[in-house]
Every structure is written in structure tokens, then in C-alpha cells.
Scaffold this motif. Structure first.
Motif, PDB file in Angstrom:
ATOM      1  N   VAL A   1       8.387  -3.523  -2.688  1.00 28.03           N
ATOM      2  CA  VAL A   1       8.129  -2.099  -2.516  1.00 28.03           C
ATOM      3  C   VAL A   1       7.859  -1.428  -3.871  1.00 28.03           C
ATOM      4  O   VAL A   1       7.005  -0.549  -3.982  1.00 28.03           O
ATOM      5  CB  VAL A   1       9.259  -1.394  -1.731  1.00 28.03           C
ATOM      6  N   CYS A  61       4.347  -2.384  -5.087  1.00 32.05           N
ATOM      7  CA  CYS A  61       3.371  -1.571  -4.346  1.00 32.05           C
ATOM      8  C   CYS A  61       3.399  -0.122  -4.818  1.00 32.05           C
ATOM      9  O   CYS A  61       2.357   0.537  -4.899  1.00 32.05           O
ATOM     10  CB  CYS A  61       3.624  -1.660  -2.848  1.00 32.05           C
ATOM     11  N   GLN A  62       4.560   0.369  -5.140  1.00 33.13           N
ATOM     12  CA  GLN A  62       4.706   1.721  -5.682  1.00 33.13           C
ATOM     13  C   GLN A  62       3.904   1.847  -6.985  1.00 33.13           C
ATOM     14  O   GLN A  62       3.201   2.838  -7.197  1.00 33.13           O
ATOM     15  CB  GLN A  62       6.193   1.978  -5.926  1.00 33.13           C
ATOM     16  N   HIS A  96      11.419   9.032   0.520  1.00 34.14           N
ATOM     17  CA  HIS A  96      11.670   8.154   1.664  1.00 34.14           C
ATOM     18  C   HIS A  96      11.122   8.662   2.984  1.00 34.14           C
ATOM     19  O   HIS A  96      10.931   7.874   3.908  1.00 34.14           O
ATOM     20  CB  HIS A  96      13.159   7.812   1.759  1.00 34.14           C
ATOM     21  N   ASP A  97      10.817   9.949   3.080  1.00 37.76           N
ATOM     22  CA  ASP A  97      10.199  10.473   4.296  1.00 37.76           C
ATOM     23  C   ASP A  97       8.714  10.755   4.077  1.00 37.76           C
ATOM     24  O   ASP A  97       8.090  11.452   4.866  1.00 37.76           O
ATOM     25  CB  ASP A  97      10.930  11.734   4.774  1.00 37.76           C
ATOM     26  N   MET A 100       6.109   5.537   2.005  1.00 36.95           N
ATOM     27  CA  MET A 100       7.144   4.757   2.675  1.00 36.95           C
ATOM     28  C   MET A 100       6.773   4.495   4.129  1.00 36.95           C
ATOM     29  O   MET A 100       7.031   3.396   4.653  1.00 36.95           O
ATOM     30  CB  MET A 100       8.496   5.478   2.580  1.00 36.95           C
ATOM     31  N   GLU A 101       6.140   5.459   4.761  1.00 36.51           N
ATOM     32  CA  GLU A 101       5.692   5.257   6.139  1.00 36.51           C
ATOM     33  C   GLU A 101       4.661   4.135   6.198  1.00 36.51           C
ATOM     34  O   GLU A 101       4.711   3.269   7.083  1.00 36.51           O
ATOM     35  CB  GLU A 101       5.090   6.555   6.694  1.00 36.51           C
ATOM     36  N   PHE A 134       4.260   1.694   3.938  1.00 35.46           N
ATOM     37  CA  PHE A 134       4.863   0.443   3.498  1.00 35.46           C
ATOM     38  C   PHE A 134       5.718  -0.204   4.584  1.00 35.46           C
ATOM     39  O   PHE A 134       5.751  -1.425   4.714  1.00 35.46           O
ATOM     40  CB  PHE A 134       5.702   0.636   2.234  1.00 35.46           C
ATOM     41  N   SER A 135       6.382   0.615   5.370  1.00 39.40           N
ATOM     42  CA  SER A 135       7.331   0.096   6.374  1.00 39.40           C
ATOM     43  C   SER A 135       6.678  -0.697   7.476  1.00 39.40           C
ATOM     44  O   SER A 135       5.623  -0.571   7.868  1.00 39.40           O
ATOM     45  CB  SER A 135       8.104   1.251   7.005  1.00 39.40           C
TER      46      SER A 135
END
Length: 146
Positions: free
Chosen positions: A74, A77-78, A137-138, A142-143, A145-146
Motif C-alpha cells: 500500500v 502504491c501510495q 482512509h476514507d 484507499m477505496e 486500493f482495497s
């Protein structure tokens, strides 16, 4: 069976294409992705540094492979998306002076779900020479990546 080069670089190309579609509406141009070992740097972009066989200038996005073994996917990717925001700004915005992360860049980072900060923690300045980021995180990153 893929060679180590094909395996490594194709994974980053797939990630670039994926985040381009999900976070930038597919608007970012193609670029050359390279691995560069530069001390204390996870990644960087050199705008229009590469010239292809058709004499077209392309951006170079470099990722430091020294971090691969010690950081989770993560965060790699960030870093990729952080550098993609620099590419976005080079083509669709107004970059600051060399090495400076300006307010336009900071606002785009927030829009894709990464919070810029000079300290790496909440409360740091969002602009400056050395700007890190943390994941919202919201947020969209993150959406995706998840």
C-alpha cells in the motif's frame, strides 16, 4: 515464464494504468517507469526527460526498489500515486519551482485521497520542498486500493 524485468515492470505499469483510471479519469499520459536507487527518496518524476523512437518526449517516473522489501504494498502504491500527481500537475496544472510542492499539487493530493504533510503526520504544512503524505482512509486512494 516472465523474466524478472517483465514481472517487475509490468506490475508497475498495471498499477499506473489502474490508478490512472480510478483516480485521474484516465487523463494522465503514458510515461516511462524506471527503478532508481536514490538515497532517502522513494520516488520522483522527471517531466519530458525520455524521448522515444518517434521523437516524442515522455515523463519518467522513478521508484526506488530499495523500499520494496521493507514497506507494505500500500505504501509503494501510495508513492506511485504521489508521483502521478506530479505528472498530472505538469500536464494539467501549474507546477511550482523545481522541487516545490505547491497548493495546487496539495489540493490534488487531497482529492485523490492522500494528505500532504511536511512532517509525515497530521498537522504538518501541506506545501514545501520536502512533502510526505499519509493515506486518508476514507478517500479515493484507499477505496481504489482495497
Amino acid at each position: 515464464m516472465k523474466s524478472p524485468t517483465e514481472e517487475s515492470y509490468s506490475a508497475f505499469q498495471e498499477a499506473y494504468d489502474f490508478f490512472n483510471r480510478r483516480l485521474f479519469a484516465g487523463d494522465l499520459p503514458s510515461c516511462l517507469i524506471t527503478f532508481q536507487r536514490q538515497k532517502r527518496t522513494m520516488g520522483y518524476v522527471s517531466v519530458e526527460r525520455w524521448i522515444n523512437a518517434n521523437h516524442e518526449y515522455k515523463d519518467e517516473l522513478a521508484i526506488n526498489p530499495e523500499y520494496f522489501a521493507n514497506y507494505p504494498l500500500v505504501e509503494i502504491c501510495q508513492t506511485l500515486v504521489h508521483e502521478m500527481v506530479h505528472i498530472w500537475q505538469a500536464h494539467f496544472g501549474s507546477p511550482g519551482r523545481r522541487g516545490y510542492h505547491n497548493l495546487e499539487w496539495a489540493n490534488k493530493m487531497i482529492a485523490v485521497g492522500l494528505m500532504p504533510t511536511t512532517t509525515g503526520q497530521p498537522g504538518g504544512d501541506i506545501v514545501g520542498e520536502t512533502v510526505l503524505d499519509y493515506i486518508l482512509h476514507d478517500g479515493p486512494f484507499m477505496e481504489a486500493f482495497s
